[in-house]
Write a protein that holds these residues in place. Structure first.
Motif, short mmCIF file in Angstrom:
data_model
loop_
_atom_site.label_atom_id
_atom_site.label_comp_id
_atom_site.label_asym_id
_atom_site.label_seq_id
_atom_site.Cartn_x
_atom_site.Cartn_y
_atom_site.Cartn_z
N ASP A 51 -36.82 17.80 -61.96
CA ASP A 51 -37.33 18.47 -61.56
C ASP A 51 -38.32 18.71 -60.09
OD1 ASP A 51 -37.93 20.73 -63.63
OD2 ASP A 51 -39.39 20.12 -63.60
N GLY A 52 -37.71 16.74 -59.62
CA GLY A 52 -37.61 16.27 -58.40
C GLY A 52 -36.97 16.56 -57.48
N TYR A 53 -37.10 16.10 -56.32
CA TYR A 53 -36.09 16.63 -55.21
C TYR A 53 -34.88 15.66 -54.56
CZ TYR A 53 -40.69 18.96 -54.27
OH TYR A 53 -41.22 19.87 -54.48
N ILE A 54 -33.96 15.22 -55.13
CA ILE A 54 -33.13 14.20 -55.01
C ILE A 54 -32.43 14.73 -53.46
CG2 ILE A 54 -30.49 14.03 -55.98
CD1 ILE A 54 -31.52 15.98 -58.01
N GLU A 55 -32.32 13.06 -52.63
CA GLU A 55 -31.26 13.17 -51.69
C GLU A 55 -31.39 11.55 -51.69
OE1 GLU A 55 -33.51 14.20 -48.46
OE2 GLU A 55 -32.84 13.90 -47.21
N GLY A 56 -30.11 11.28 -51.44
CA GLY A 56 -29.17 10.48 -50.86
C GLY A 56 -30.11 8.59 -51.58
N GLY A 57 -29.53 9.47 -53.18
CA GLY A 57 -29.17 8.45 -54.59
C GLY A 57 -30.33 8.22 -54.71
N GLN A 58 -31.76 9.18 -53.93
CA GLN A 58 -32.32 8.67 -54.81
C GLN A 58 -33.64 10.03 -55.01
OE1 GLN A 58 -35.08 6.88 -51.17
NE2 GLN A 58 -34.21 5.79 -50.84
N VAL A 59 -34.50 9.90 -55.80
CA VAL A 59 -35.40 11.42 -56.16
C VAL A 59 -36.65 10.96 -56.32
CG1 VAL A 59 -36.01 10.29 -59.26
CG2 VAL A 59 -35.44 13.01 -58.55
N GLU A 60 -36.94 11.87 -55.54
CA GLU A 60 -38.75 12.16 -55.26
C GLU A 60 -39.18 12.74 -55.88
OE1 GLU A 60 -40.85 12.40 -50.97
OE2 GLU A 60 -39.85 13.99 -51.83
N CYS A 61 -40.43 12.11 -57.06
CA CYS A 61 -41.32 12.52 -58.09
C CYS A 61 -42.16 14.01 -57.38
CB CYS A 61 -42.38 12.25 -58.70
SG CYS A 61 -43.23 13.03 -60.16
#
Ligand code: FES
Length: 104
Positions: A51-61
């Motif tokens: 359910d996190g935010y996916i961007e540039g090969g990363q996920v933000e909780c």
């Protein structure tokens, strides 16, 4: 470890994720056509990283905004400090297969 079917290649678009109800839960991400599987539960709390935010090969909780590297599982920013477990993924025909712990 046991290979389980997560979804079909067509079911998960670039930049999306899904949560598998495995023990422990696993999140599968599509990063520019590459499928990656990691522990779904943030190492800081109990938030689902699918359910996190996916961007540039990363996920933000989604809870306190710690970022993790989707390829290595590394915790990149506070408040998380521990890495996520990563799991092997293979494509079998049109199926995305994930190597999950044996109890699944
Ligand atoms: S639960 Fe993920 S950063 Fe706090």
């Amino acid at each position: 470890m046991t290979w389980i079917r997560a979804c079909s290649v067509d079911e998960l678009d670039d930049g999306d994720a899904l949560r598998l109800d495995t023990t422990p839960p696993i999140a599968v991400f599509n990063v520019e056509g590459e499928f990656l599987a990691l522990a779904d539960v943030c190492t800081h709390g109990q938030s689902s990283l699918a359910d996190g935010y996916i961007e540039g090969g990363q996920v933000e909780c989604a809870w306190h905004f710690a970022k993790f590297d989707l390829r290595t599982g590394a915790a990149l920013t506070l408040p998380a400090t521990a890495p996520l477990c990563t799991y092997q993924v293979r494509i079998d025909g049109s199926d995305v297969m994930v190597e999950a712990p044996d109890e699944n």
